[in-house]
Design an enzyme around this catalytic site. Sequence first.
Site, PDB file in Angstrom:
ATOM      1  N   ASN A  54      10.772   7.912  17.894  1.00  0.00           N
ATOM      2  CA  ASN A  54      10.717   8.811  17.792  1.00  0.00           C
ATOM      3  C   ASN A  54      12.273  10.142  18.182  1.00  0.00           C
ATOM      4  O   ASN A  54      11.445  10.390  19.648  1.00  0.00           O
ATOM      5  CB  ASN A  54       9.332   9.270  17.375  1.00  0.00           C
ATOM      6  CG  ASN A  54       9.710  11.018  16.420  1.00  0.00           C
ATOM      7  OD1 ASN A  54       9.349  10.598  15.236  1.00  0.00           O
ATOM      8  ND2 ASN A  54       9.016  11.835  16.835  1.00  0.00           N
ATOM      9  N   GLU A  55      13.013  10.316  17.370  1.00  0.00           N
ATOM     10  CA  GLU A  55      13.567  11.674  17.926  1.00  0.00           C
ATOM     11  C   GLU A  55      14.731  11.756  19.298  1.00  0.00           C
ATOM     12  O   GLU A  55      13.770  12.658  19.998  1.00  0.00           O
ATOM     13  CB  GLU A  55      12.502  13.043  17.044  1.00  0.00           C
ATOM     14  CG  GLU A  55      12.248  12.817  15.629  1.00  0.00           C
ATOM     15  CD  GLU A  55      12.051  14.054  15.321  1.00  0.00           C
ATOM     16  OE1 GLU A  55      12.137  15.378  16.765  1.00  0.00           O
ATOM     17  OE2 GLU A  55      11.937  14.806  14.328  1.00  0.00           O
ATOM     18  N   ASP A  69      -6.551  17.483  24.304  1.00  0.00           N
ATOM     19  CA  ASP A  69      -8.063  16.565  24.837  1.00  0.00           C
ATOM     20  C   ASP A  69      -8.677  15.553  23.625  1.00  0.00           C
ATOM     21  O   ASP A  69      -8.883  13.996  23.610  1.00  0.00           O
ATOM     22  CB  ASP A  69      -8.877  17.093  25.781  1.00  0.00           C
ATOM     23  CG  ASP A  69      -8.213  17.389  26.594  1.00  0.00           C
ATOM     24  OD1 ASP A  69      -6.802  17.170  27.005  1.00  0.00           O
ATOM     25  OD2 ASP A  69      -8.240  18.759  27.847  1.00  0.00           O
ATOM     26  N   GLN A 109      -1.187  13.676  19.092  1.00  0.00           N
ATOM     27  CA  GLN A 109      -1.302  14.890  17.835  1.00  0.00           C
ATOM     28  C   GLN A 109      -2.419  14.696  17.190  1.00  0.00           C
ATOM     29  O   GLN A 109      -2.462  15.913  17.391  1.00  0.00           O
ATOM     30  CB  GLN A 109       0.070  14.833  17.117  1.00  0.00           C
ATOM     31  CG  GLN A 109       1.664  15.201  18.214  1.00  0.00           C
ATOM     32  CD  GLN A 109       2.688  15.285  17.038  1.00  0.00           C
ATOM     33  OE1 GLN A 109       3.849  14.448  16.743  1.00  0.00           O
ATOM     34  NE2 GLN A 109       2.643  16.966  16.536  1.00  0.00           N
ATOM     35  N   HIS A 148      -2.203  20.073  30.968  1.00  0.00           N
ATOM     36  CA  HIS A 148      -3.534  20.536  31.966  1.00  0.00           C
ATOM     37  C   HIS A 148      -2.892  21.413  32.996  1.00  0.00           C
ATOM     38  O   HIS A 148      -3.296  21.998  33.494  1.00  0.00           O
ATOM     39  CB  HIS A 148      -4.024  19.137  32.509  1.00  0.00           C
ATOM     40  CG  HIS A 148      -4.605  18.365  31.666  1.00  0.00           C
ATOM     41  ND1 HIS A 148      -5.179  16.436  31.434  1.00  0.00           N
ATOM     42  CD2 HIS A 148      -5.083  18.816  30.320  1.00  0.00           C
ATOM     43  CE1 HIS A 148      -5.920  16.732  30.672  1.00  0.00           C
ATOM     44  NE2 HIS A 148      -5.654  17.870  29.878  1.00  0.00           N
ATOM     45  N   GLU A 162       9.962  11.910   8.446  1.00  0.00           N
ATOM     46  CA  GLU A 162       9.831  13.415   8.213  1.00  0.00           C
ATOM     47  C   GLU A 162       9.753  13.906   7.875  1.00  0.00           C
ATOM     48  O   GLU A 162      11.339  14.538   7.674  1.00  0.00           O
ATOM     49  CB  GLU A 162       9.279  13.427   9.772  1.00  0.00           C
ATOM     50  CG  GLU A 162       7.968  12.865  10.218  1.00  0.00           C
ATOM     51  CD  GLU A 162       8.094  13.591  12.231  1.00  0.00           C
ATOM     52  OE1 GLU A 162       8.206  14.896  11.619  1.00  0.00           O
ATOM     53  OE2 GLU A 162       7.588  13.037  13.185  1.00  0.00           O
ATOM     54  N   HIS A 215       6.483   7.786  20.467  1.00  0.00           N
ATOM     55  CA  HIS A 215       6.247   9.466  20.439  1.00  0.00           C
ATOM     56  C   HIS A 215       5.704  10.167  21.027  1.00  0.00           C
ATOM     57  O   HIS A 215       5.035  10.703  21.353  1.00  0.00           O
ATOM     58  CB  HIS A 215       5.687   9.172  18.944  1.00  0.00           C
ATOM     59  CG  HIS A 215       5.680  10.444  17.568  1.00  0.00           C
ATOM     60  ND1 HIS A 215       6.181  10.385  16.412  1.00  0.00           N
ATOM     61  CD2 HIS A 215       5.878  11.677  18.157  1.00  0.00           C
ATOM     62  CE1 HIS A 215       5.820  11.702  15.855  1.00  0.00           C
ATOM     63  NE2 HIS A 215       6.019  12.452  16.788  1.00  0.00           N
TER      64      HIS A 215
HETATM   65  C1  GBH Z   1       8.801  16.563  14.574  1.00  0.00           C
HETATM   66  O1  GBH Z   1      10.329  16.936  14.623  1.00  0.00           O
HETATM   67  C2  GBH Z   1       7.995  15.869  15.101  1.00  0.00           C
HETATM   68  O2  GBH Z   1       8.609  14.532  14.827  1.00  0.00           O
HETATM   69  C3  GBH Z   1       6.739  16.091  15.340  1.00  0.00           C
HETATM   70  O3  GBH Z   1       6.232  14.906  16.394  1.00  0.00           O
HETATM   71  C4  GBH Z   1       5.815  17.312  15.114  1.00  0.00           C
HETATM   72  O4  GBH Z   1       4.758  17.245  14.605  1.00  0.00           O
HETATM   73  C5  GBH Z   1       6.896  18.142  13.677  1.00  0.00           C
HETATM   74  O5  GBH Z   1       8.845  17.879  13.950  1.00  0.00           O
HETATM   75  C6  GBH Z   1       6.450  19.370  13.084  1.00  0.00           C
HETATM   76  O6  GBH Z   1       7.045  19.982  14.225  1.00  0.00           O
HETATM   77  O7  GBH Z   1      12.902  25.885  17.924  1.00  0.00           O
HETATM   78  O8  GBH Z   1      15.156  26.752  17.226  1.00  0.00           O
HETATM   79  O9  GBH Z   1      14.924  25.369  19.005  1.00  0.00           O
HETATM   80  C7  GBH Z   1      10.885  17.944  14.071  1.00  0.00           C
HETATM   81  C8  GBH Z   1      12.369  18.173  14.833  1.00  0.00           C
HETATM   82  C9  GBH Z   1      13.744  19.537  16.668  1.00  0.00           C
HETATM   83  C10 GBH Z   1      11.573  20.839  15.458  1.00  0.00           C
HETATM   84  C11 GBH Z   1      13.732  20.568  17.374  1.00  0.00           C
HETATM   85  C12 GBH Z   1      11.517  21.527  16.124  1.00  0.00           C
HETATM   86  C13 GBH Z   1      13.320  23.089  17.988  1.00  0.00           C
HETATM   87  C14 GBH Z   1      13.380  23.966  16.757  1.00  0.00           C
HETATM   88  N1  GBH Z   1      12.634  18.951  16.105  1.00  0.00           N
HETATM   89  N2  GBH Z   1      12.928  21.826  16.473  1.00  0.00           N
HETATM   90  S1  GBH Z   1      13.978  25.639  18.082  1.00  0.00           S
END
Ligand code: GBH
Length: 465
Positions: A157-158, A59, A26, A46, A367, A113
Amino acid sequence: GDDPYIINDKYFPDSFLFGTATASYQVEGAWNEDGKGENIWDRLTHTRPELIADRGNGDIACDSYHKYKEDIALLKGLGRFANQVNDAGVAYYKNLIKELKDNGIEPMVTIFHWDTPQPIHEAGGFTSEFVVDYFGDYARLVYRLFGDDVKYWLTFNEPKQICHEGYGDAQKAPAIVSPGIGEYLCTHNVLKAHARAYHIYDEEFRATQKGQVSIVIDTPWYEPNSFSIADAEAAERKRQFVFGWYANPIFNGDYPEIMKARIAMRSELEGFSSSRLPKFTKDEIAYIKGTYDYLGLNSYSSYLVAAVPEPTIGNPSWEDDTGAPEFQDPSWEGAASHWVKLTPWGMRKLLRWIKATYNDPAIIITENGYSDNGTYGDDSIRQRYYQTFLSNIRDAMEFDKVNVFGYTVWSLLDNMEWMMGYTEKFGLHHVDFNSPNRTRTEKPSAQYYRKVVNTHCLVDSCVNE
Ligand code: GBH
């Protein structure tokens, strides 16, 4: 402590860690420099740019590969980042970690991540068990290279976004559509890979490096839509399908009973000869259980859940397996990201639920944050977001005795927001993505966060407990 909107005026403990978070894809950019290999996000952005809101890609992103010293200066101004061995890449992370430590900042490192190397993905990626060996080798390498200087490790992560969004509904790379099947296979392997990485640390590094290893699990808070027992059960079922899917094997042993029962039941009605949810052997359950030294928790918001009739049998999906669809109250104040609402009360409930359900782990909130759409200037609402969430975290510590030892804001910088490209911005610092310089400018809420970090206090005057 019962009114979620009264700001807690107790100091956070001296030992409490405050910080900010970023992730390599990111922010770093330099996608093809110095011999870096291609990952699944390079490939997706891409070859299928139409999937990204503004056709953006990583990028260049924030160009942090070149500008990390400047970023650390910003961070210091306040107080995580994340196959073939790439010497330039290793040097980058060595420098980054050294610069953090030289500035008195404790690095907390997420090993993965979401940027799976493309060749690993081509060979089957997270739906194939070979990935467990690869991930273990990779974790061993990063412990060996960086472990003298890193005391807090997070393996993944997640995992829900890796698996459900990556292999279920194609909301994240590699954008595979295999609902109700691929996502369960993926999770099975991610859990094994996490446990492998944990045991490698335990057996080969812990004695000398003396750090701690965990995983980041994300969940919103799921609030029952009414006081009915049926709604309470639906909300709890949803928590188990979102958070318990990962937390139960690691903290309690094996998948949640409700998942095993519901997926087996629906698989049979769908005509599968066995459950779409893979089974762990007894040995595997024991190998995964207990692979945590603390918990990394990502949480931004809340949802409501109401009981619904059993979804009709048709194509398999995780959503129908939960039998508990989510929604939000339209009156909740929201951020630029539609899923982020100012529901700070949910954070306290979530922390209390985790304490009760997973043996009272030590928790760091890895987070939490608020997105704007690029307008900068007054962002007092972001300040209010931090203040009210942190207040509920402090309440959970004081009144519910939840062991929270730190908090890191997502994010230090506006960045490449995955499928949303550069249209949603979580940064404490605005980044001008139109300037070759990627100029960083502090947002006003950074001033508030600085004050909190310096005083460990959310209001102008705090009292001791
Ligand atoms: C985080 O995920 C990520 O770890 C991070 O990289 C990211 O930048 C940050 O969030 C901010 O977005 O559109 O209703 O289907 C957070 C958890 C769970 C958030 C799934 C987005 C989709 C919700 N994510 N969610 S929906």
